[in-house]
Write an enzyme that holds these catalytic residues in place. Structure first.
Site, mmCIF file in Angstrom:
data_model
loop_
_atom_site.group_PDB
_atom_site.id
_atom_site.type_symbol
_atom_site.label_atom_id
_atom_site.label_comp_id
_atom_site.label_asym_id
_atom_site.label_seq_id
_atom_site.Cartn_x
_atom_site.Cartn_y
_atom_site.Cartn_z
ATOM 1 C CG ASN A 1 -7.550 -4.190 -2.999
ATOM 2 O OD1 ASN A 1 -8.412 -3.423 -2.878
ATOM 3 N ND2 ASN A 1 -7.615 -5.227 -2.152
ATOM 4 C CG ASP B 1 -9.181 -2.781 9.571
ATOM 5 O OD1 ASP B 1 -10.092 -2.891 8.963
ATOM 6 O OD2 ASP B 1 -8.221 -1.701 9.433
ATOM 7 C CE LYS C 1 -4.939 -3.456 1.603
ATOM 8 N NZ LYS C 1 -4.819 -2.749 0.591
ATOM 9 C CD GLU D 1 -8.026 -4.529 2.416
ATOM 10 O OE1 GLU D 1 -7.042 -3.654 2.793
ATOM 11 O OE2 GLU D 1 -9.307 -4.476 3.210
ATOM 12 C CG HIS E 1 -3.852 -7.030 4.761
ATOM 13 N ND1 HIS E 1 -3.368 -6.091 5.615
ATOM 14 C CD2 HIS E 1 -4.911 -6.602 4.288
ATOM 15 C CE1 HIS E 1 -4.367 -5.153 5.758
ATOM 16 N NE2 HIS E 1 -5.213 -5.522 4.894
ATOM 17 N NE ARG E 2 -6.043 -4.842 8.849
ATOM 18 C CZ ARG E 2 -4.906 -4.432 9.292
ATOM 19 N NH1 ARG E 2 -4.307 -5.386 9.855
ATOM 20 N NH2 ARG E 2 -4.380 -3.178 8.916
ATOM 21 C CG ASP F 1 -2.148 -0.684 0.942
ATOM 22 O OD1 ASP F 1 -2.167 -1.729 0.102
ATOM 23 O OD2 ASP F 1 -3.227 -0.651 1.493
#
Length: 665
Positions: free
Chosen positions: A94, A323, A423, A351, A395-396, A52
C-alpha cells in the site's frame, strides 16, 4: 512491534523525556529510487525500516539493483545508464511513495512490467499520472478498474516536445513521479505544467531538494511550471542521510502539548528533525504553537511542552501539512472550542478515506464532528467515551488516536490492529510507552496462580502475548535468584540469606520472546532443570529473599499492562490486580501432563510416583507458613483438567474482555 488484534492503552497522565524517530518515509523511498537511477553505489544512512521501504527495496532488487545492508546503512548499487531488467512483476503493498514514482520511471525507461499492491492500493487513483505519461508516448494498460492499479507497462515511443500537463489537486505524488522519471529522457528541455491548484506543496519541495542532491537542477516558475534542463543526468552523491520523519514527530509534539510534564518545565524532546528540516510537515509546530504549545528547536531537535491549557481552538488551512494535520484533529479534542481544519481533500485518497475515518472515530470518543468535502470541524467531548478505535489499516489513524489516552476523564482507549503502524513507525507504541506515564494502579495486571504443573506459566505467557502485555514468571525469578547465588558462591541456606536477598533485589532479568535473560545472557534452559526447581524451593523458603523480590516483581508493572504468573501474585504482590485467575487441575491429570513432558526428554519416571509427588507438594504448599498456596478471595477459579491450552486462554480472555469498557468498533 505489537502484533496483537488490539492494544488497550490505559488512561495516561504525564509524559517527558527524549525520543529518537525513524527516518522519513517520504525521503526514504525517494532516495532509494534516485539511488537506483544512478550509476555506482549510494550509501543511505538512517533509512526508515518499515513496510513501505521494504517493498521498495524488494522492487529494486527485482529490477537488478544491488542492495546490501551494513549495520544501520544500506548500500544501493543502481542500474543507471544500463537500465533495469526488461521484465518484472512488482508487488508494492500500500506504498504510494513506491507505486507512483516507480510507475513513472519504468514507463519512461520501458520494458515489460506489472505493478500491483494490496486491495486498498487498487482503490487509490493513479489515472491522472497515467494520462500524463500516455501523452508522452508511454504504453500503460490497466489490469483492473480504469484509473487505478494494477498496471502493465510496455515500451514507450516518447514525445517530449510539448509541455506535459498534470493535475495537481489530487495527489502531489503524481508530480513527484514525473519529476523523478523525466530526467531519464532529457535530451531536450522537458516542461511540466500543473493544472489546477497544487496540493501538498511541501512534498514537492522535498522532491526538488533531493533531485538537487542527485545533480538534477529543476527550474521552477511558482507552482505552475517546472522545467527539467536538457542533458540532465543522475549522479550519486555517494552518501545520503535520511532525516527523521516530521510527520511522525507530530505525534510526540502533540504529546508534549497535551500531557502534564513528568519533569516540571520540561516537555518532549524529539531528536533527528529540527529547524533545518527539508520536510514541510515540520510546519506542524506552527500549528501546535497556535494552539498554545511551547516550542523550542535547534538544527536537529525540537522540544514541545504544554503551554496554554486547555488548548486554543483554531481555524487552519492545512494544505501544507496534510499528513500531520490528522494529529491536529485529535489535539482538537483538548481545545477550548470547535477547531476547523480546511483544505484537506487529499485525505480522501490516502491509505483510506481519512476524512471519513477520522470523523467516525472522533465521534466514538464523544466529539461532535462536521465532515465536509475538504474540511473537518471538531468540537471537544462534553464527556469522553472509552472507545475501540478502528484503524482502517492506516498507520496514521492508529498513532493519532493513541493520544486520546491522555483524556481528562481517565478512560482507556483501544487501538484495533495496532501493527498497521509498521508502515512507517514499527516501534511507535513502544516509543510512546517509553515517555508516557500514569498512576501505577491504572496499569492493568492479570494474575495467574495455581498448584504445580497446572499449566499456569503456559496460560499466562500466551495471555500476555495475545494482549501485548509484559509477562512476569515469578517462579523463574526464584530459579534465577538461586542460579545467580550459586554463581556468586553463596550456599542456599539461612546463613547466606542476607547476601542472597541483596543480590535478588537488583537481578538484571528480562523476559523476551519466550526466553529468560539474566544480564543479557540466555538462561532459559539453565533454570528449567529439576535441580534448578529444587534450588528455587530452597531460596523461596527464605523470608528475606521473598521480601527482596517483592519490589523487583512489582517493577514489572509497566505500560501497557502485565500478566503475572506465580505464587502469591494476587494475594501479596498485586493485591489490587483487576483480575486474578486461580488455575487448577486434578493431581491425576497434572501427573499425566508432567509424565509426557519428562518422558519426551528421556527422563524415566512413573505416573504413580509423579502423582504422589504432586499431591505431597500441594499439601506442603498449602500449609507453609510463608505465602501458602491459596486462591485470592476475588480470584476466578479455572479447572483445566479437561481443557486444552487454547480453551483456557480463550476463557481468560473472555473474562478480561467482559470487564473492559470499550464501545463497539
Amino acid at each position: 512491534m505489537f502484533s496483537t488484534d488490539f492494544l488497550d492503552i490505559p488512561a495516561l497522565e504525564a509524559a517527558g523525556g527524549e525520543v529518537a524517530l525513524p527516518g522519513s518515509k517520504s525521503i526514504s523511498n525517494r532516495v532509494l529510487l534516485l539511488a537506483a537511477l544512478c550509476d555506482g553505489t549510494t550509501t543511505v544512512h538512517d533509512l526508515l525500516d518499515s513496510d513501505d521501504t521494504r517493498v521498495m527495496l524488494d522492487a529494486l532488487r527485482a529490477l537488478g539493483c544491488g542492495v546490501v545492508h551494513r549495520g544501520a546503512a544500506v548500500e544501493i548499487t543502481g542500474f543507471g545508464a544500463r537500465g533495469p531488467v526488461r521484465q518484472a512483476r512488482l508487488f508494492l503493498g500500500n506504498a504510494g511513495t513506491a507505486m507512483r514514482p516507480l510507475a513513472a520511471a519504468l514507463a519512461v525507461l520501458g520494458g515489460d512490467f506489472e505493478l500491483s499492491g494490496v486491495p486498498r492500493m487498487h482503490e487509490r487513483p493513479i489515472g491522472d499520472l497515467v494520462d500524463a505519461l500516455r501523452q508522452l508516448g508511454c504504453r500503460i494498460d490497466y489490469l483492473g478498474q480504469p484509473g487505478f492499479p494494477p498496471l502493465r507497462l510496455g515500451t514507450p515511443d516518447l514525445r517530449l516536445d510539448q509541455p506535459i500537463p498534470v493535475r495537481g489537486d489530487v495527489s502531489s505524488q503524481f508530480l513527484t513521479a514525473l519529476l523523478m522519471a523525466l530526467p531519464l529522457a532529457a535530451q531536450r528541455n522537458i516542461v511540466i505544467e500543473v493544472v489546477g491548484e497544487l496540493i501538498s506543496k511541501p512534498y514537492i519541495e522535498i522532491t526538488l531538494n533531493l533531485l538537487a542532491r542527485f545533480s538534477i537542477a529543476v527550474q521552477r516558475e511558482g507552482w505552475r511550471r517546472f522545467t527539467i534542463p536538457a542533458g540532465s543526468s543522475y549522479r550519486s552523491p555517494g552518501e545520503v542521510h535520511v532525516e527523521a520523519d516530521a510527520s511522525s514527530a507530530s505525534y510526540f509534539a502533540a504529546l508534549g502539548a497535551i500531557a502534564r510534564p513528568s519533569v516540571p518545565g520540561r516537555g518532549i524532546r524529539i531528536l533527528g528533525v529540527g529547524s533545518q528540516s527539508i520536510q514541510g510537515d515540520i510546519r506542524f509546530l506552527e500549528a501546535a504553537e497556535a494552539m498554545g504549545a511551547r516550542v523550542t528547536s535547534g538544527p536537529n531537535w525540537v522540544e514541545v511542552a504544554r503551554g496554554a491549557w486547555p488548548l486554543k481552538a483554531v481555524d487552519l488551512d492545512c494544505n501544507h501539512i496534510p499528513d500531520a494535520a490528522m494529529t491536529l484533529a485529535v489535539m482538537a479534542l483538548y481545545a477550548d472550542g470547535p477547531t476547523t481544519l480546511r483544505n484537506i481533500a487529499s485525505w480522501r485518497v490516502k491509505e483510506t478515506d481519512r476524512l471519513a475515518a477520522m470523523a467516525a472515530e472522533l465521534r466514538k470518543l464523544g466529539a461532535t464532528v462536521e465532515e465536509g468535502t475538504d474540511f473537518l470541524r471538531v468540537t471537544p467531548p462534553a464527556r469522553w467515551g472509552a472507545a475501540a478505535i478502528r484503524t482502517y489499516d492506516d498507520h496514521r489513524v492508529a498513532m493519532c488516536f493513541s493520544l486520546a489516552a491522555f483524556n481528562p476523564d481517565g478512560v482507556p482507549v483501544r487501538i484495533l490492529d495496532p501493527q498497521c503502524v509498521a508502515k512507517t513507525f514499527p516501534d511507535y507504541f513502544e516509543t510512546l510507552f517509553g515517555v508516557a506515564s500514569t498512576a501505577t494502579a491504572r496499569v492493568p495486571v492479570i494474575c495467574v496462580d495455581g498448584p504445580t504443573a497446572s499449566g499456569k506459566g503456559t496460560l499466562a505467557a500466551e495471555t500476555a502475548n495475545r494482549l501485548g502485555y509484559h509477562y512476569l514468571d515469578s517462579g523463574a525469578l526464584y530459579r534465577i535468584t538461586a542460579l545467580a547465588a550459586l554463581r556468586a558462591g553463596l550456599a542456599l541456606d539461612t546463613a547466606h540469606e542476607p547476601a542472597i536477598a541483596t543480590l535478588a533485589a537488583t537481578l538484571p532479568v528480562r523476559f523476551h520472546a519466550g526466553r529468560v535473560l539474566l544480564a543479557g545472557q540466555d538462561v532459559t534452559e539453565a533454570i528449567r532443570t529439576e535441580e534448578a526447581g529444587m534450588n528455587a524451593s530452597r531460596v523461596s523458603a527464605l523470608p528475606a529473599v521473598r521480601a527482596a523480590l517483592v519490589d523487583l516483581q512489582q517493577s514489572f508493572r509497566r505500560l501497557p499492562g502485565l500478566v503475572a504468573d506465580g505464587r502469591d501474585m494476587g494475594t501479596v504482590i498485586f493485591p489490587d490486580a483487576p483480575m486474578k485467575v486461580f488455575l487448577t487441575a486434578s493431581a491425576a491429570r497434572r501427573a499425566e501432563r508432567r509424565h509426557k513432558q519428562l518422558i519426551s526428554k528421556g527422563n524415566p519416571v512413573t505416573l504413580d510416583a509423579l502423582r504422589a509427588d504432586l499431591e505431597a507438594r500441594d499439601a506442603r504448599d498449602s500449609q507453609r507458613a510463608v505465602a501458602p498456596l491459596k486462591p485470592a478471595q476475588d480470584a476466578l477459579l479455572l479447572d483445566n483438567s479437561e481443557q486444552s491450552v487454547e480453551d483456557s486462554v480463550a476463557q481468560v480472555l473472555a473474562w478480561w474482555q467482559a470487564r473492559q469498557p470499550f464501545a463497539a468498533a
